[in-house]
Design an enzyme around this catalytic site. Structure first.
Site, PDB file in Angstrom:
ATOM      1  N   ASN A 180      12.439 -15.902  58.420  1.00 39.12           N
ATOM      2  CA  ASN A 180      12.396 -14.461  58.663  1.00 39.12           C
ATOM      3  C   ASN A 180      13.776 -13.979  59.112  1.00 39.12           C
ATOM      4  O   ASN A 180      14.622 -14.776  59.516  1.00 39.12           O
ATOM      5  CB  ASN A 180      11.332 -14.164  59.728  1.00 39.12           C
ATOM      6  CG  ASN A 180      11.050 -12.688  59.877  1.00 39.12           C
ATOM      7  OD1 ASN A 180      11.064 -11.946  58.903  1.00 39.12           O
ATOM      8  ND2 ASN A 180      10.795 -12.254  61.095  1.00 39.12           N
ATOM      9  N   ASN A 182      15.070 -12.797  61.668  1.00 36.41           N
ATOM     10  CA  ASN A 182      15.590 -13.069  63.016  1.00 36.41           C
ATOM     11  C   ASN A 182      15.674 -14.552  63.352  1.00 36.41           C
ATOM     12  O   ASN A 182      16.015 -14.909  64.476  1.00 36.41           O
ATOM     13  CB  ASN A 182      14.718 -12.365  64.066  1.00 36.41           C
ATOM     14  CG  ASN A 182      13.294 -12.895  64.112  1.00 36.41           C
ATOM     15  OD1 ASN A 182      12.900 -13.720  63.310  1.00 36.41           O
ATOM     16  ND2 ASN A 182      12.519 -12.404  65.058  1.00 36.41           N
ATOM     17  N   LYS A 183      15.357 -15.430  62.394  1.00 34.83           N
ATOM     18  CA  LYS A 183      15.335 -16.861  62.699  1.00 34.83           C
ATOM     19  C   LYS A 183      16.742 -17.467  62.665  1.00 34.83           C
ATOM     20  O   LYS A 183      17.717 -16.782  62.397  1.00 34.83           O
ATOM     21  CB  LYS A 183      14.410 -17.585  61.721  1.00 34.83           C
ATOM     22  CG  LYS A 183      12.948 -17.200  61.872  1.00 34.83           C
ATOM     23  CD  LYS A 183      12.419 -17.503  63.267  1.00 34.83           C
ATOM     24  CE  LYS A 183      10.918 -17.334  63.402  1.00 34.83           C
ATOM     25  NZ  LYS A 183      10.468 -15.949  63.290  1.00 34.83           N
ATOM     26  N   VAL A 184      16.832 -18.770  62.948  1.00 39.12           N
ATOM     27  CA  VAL A 184      18.136 -19.444  63.033  1.00 39.12           C
ATOM     28  C   VAL A 184      18.926 -19.238  61.744  1.00 39.12           C
ATOM     29  O   VAL A 184      20.115 -18.929  61.766  1.00 39.12           O
ATOM     30  CB  VAL A 184      17.970 -20.947  63.336  1.00 39.12           C
ATOM     31  CG1 VAL A 184      19.339 -21.625  63.425  1.00 39.12           C
ATOM     32  CG2 VAL A 184      17.197 -21.148  64.643  1.00 39.12           C
TER      33      VAL A 184
END
Length: 372
Positions: A180, A182-184
């Site tokens: 997604n 906002n993930k790493v």
């Protein structure tokens, strides 16, 4: 002037280059070279034998449960604090989520609570490496082995985290990842299923492509799913994967800055790690003793926002959400304490060293705490 980001993605020229290559190739949908290349590189990074890409972390978790035969009448143990996407796929399968409390220091599922919750109907455990912090996987795998149940790792927030030298998502029977925004790393959406079991991964790969037998044209031998990743997403993932080491270095640096500035401040605590664990520090998070500082978590969050600092509340205990209240059993005291006193702090790799320092010092100022 600060421009502080909570969890915004870090995209640049490399991502543009790969997206242009993908568009120019004409392979923008689900068939093409970028998807298998992303899967290959991802498996190589994890040091796992097999990976298959899907449309989301939720899809990854659902396909893992589906492949392992989780069905109506089965029970799956999950932590009370997690994103709701950990739990929804259990219900999609017709199974029952069994919520247990978390450890007060690591904020992760408590193995002692897992043991108490096991019944003859228990078929799986989903440990969540919350905010990138690895669970006590040795103990969880030991419990699973003793009781003949599966472990599906929700590693959606912990790409790059390590537990005793192994990547999270590779220790349980199946690991699930999210990409997604906002993930790493991000592919815009998307997810990944990882396992050393070739049969499971091969079957999941077949199922997510509508269970189509490619040797017979449009012939489908099972009920399948349209959960395939596109080449556009995969091309973005390849670019992000090439930058992953730098992202992890920054996120871990941010955590160390927060840790150093908050060191010795008894009113503020950060997630702790189990012995042998190394978090990805996806979201550096704090628990504030709100009673001691004389402010509610809402007041603290609002004051940080007024000073240009975005934050996010800790996940609401799932047992308080309307669809899941009927599954509530027990007090979940640690989960509530963390929720009522916790905040995710700015951790986007777009931030600078000075941004993070400003956040930490501003929080101390708002709480009227001087560095001791």
């Amino acid at each position: 002037m600060y421009n502080i980001q909570l969890d915004s993605p870090n995209l640049g020229d490399k991502e543009k280059d790969y997206l242009v290559k993908c568009i120019e190739s004409g392979y923008v949908s689900t068939v093409g070279p970028f998807v298998p290349e992303f899967e290959r590189r991802f498996a190589e990074f994890l040091n796992v034998n097999h990976c298959v890409s899907v449309q989301s972390g939720t899809a990854a978790l659902y396909m893992a449960l589906y492949e392992l035969g989780i069905k109506d009448g089965d029970e799956v143990i999950v932590p009370a604090i997690t994103f709701v996407a950990t739990v929804n796929p259990i219900v999609y399968c017709g199974a029952t989520p069994v919520f247990v409390d978390v450890d007060k220091d690591t904020w992760n599922i408590d193995p002692k609570e897992i043991e108490k919750a096991i019944t003859p109907k228990t078929k799986a455990i989903i440990p969540v490496h919350l905010y990138g912090n690895p669970c006590d996987m040795d103990k969880i795998m030991e419990i699973a082995k003793e009781n003949n149940i599966y472990v599906i790792e929700d590693a959606t927030e912990s790409l790059g985290a390590l537990y005793k030298g192994r990547m999270t998502g590779t220790i349980g029977h199946i690991g699930c990842f999210s990409f997604n925004g906002n993930k790493v790393i991000t592919t815009g959406g998307g997810g990944m299923v990882a396992s050393n079991n070739e049969d499971w991964v091969s079957h999941i790969r077949f199922l997510v492509n509508q269970a189509r037998d490619m040797t017979q044209g449009y012939f489908h031998t099972e009920i399948g799913f349209n959960y395939r990743m596109t080449n556009l997403e995969a091309s973005l993932g390849i670019a992000q994967l090439e930058r992953l080491a730098g992202f992890l270095e920054k996120k871990r640096m941010y955590f160390e800055i927060y840790k150093k500035i908050f060191n010795g401040i008894e009113e503020i605590s950060l997630q702790t790690e189990y012995e042998g664990a190394k978090s990805s520090d996806w979201l550096s998070s704090v628990k504030i003793d709100c009673k001691k500082v004389g402010m509610t978590i809402h007041q603290i969050q609002d004051e940080l926002k007024r000073r240009g600092i975005p934050t996010r509340r800790i996940f609401n205990p799932i047992v308080d959400l309307p669809p899941y209240k009927k599954y509530k059993k027990g007090s979940y005291s640690n989960s509530y304490e963390i929720y009522e006193n916790g905040l995710n702090l700015p951790s986007s790799t777009l931030n600078t060293y000075e941004d993070v320092k400003y956040v930490a010092k501003t929080l101390l100022d708002i709480l009227s705490i001087k560095k001791r």
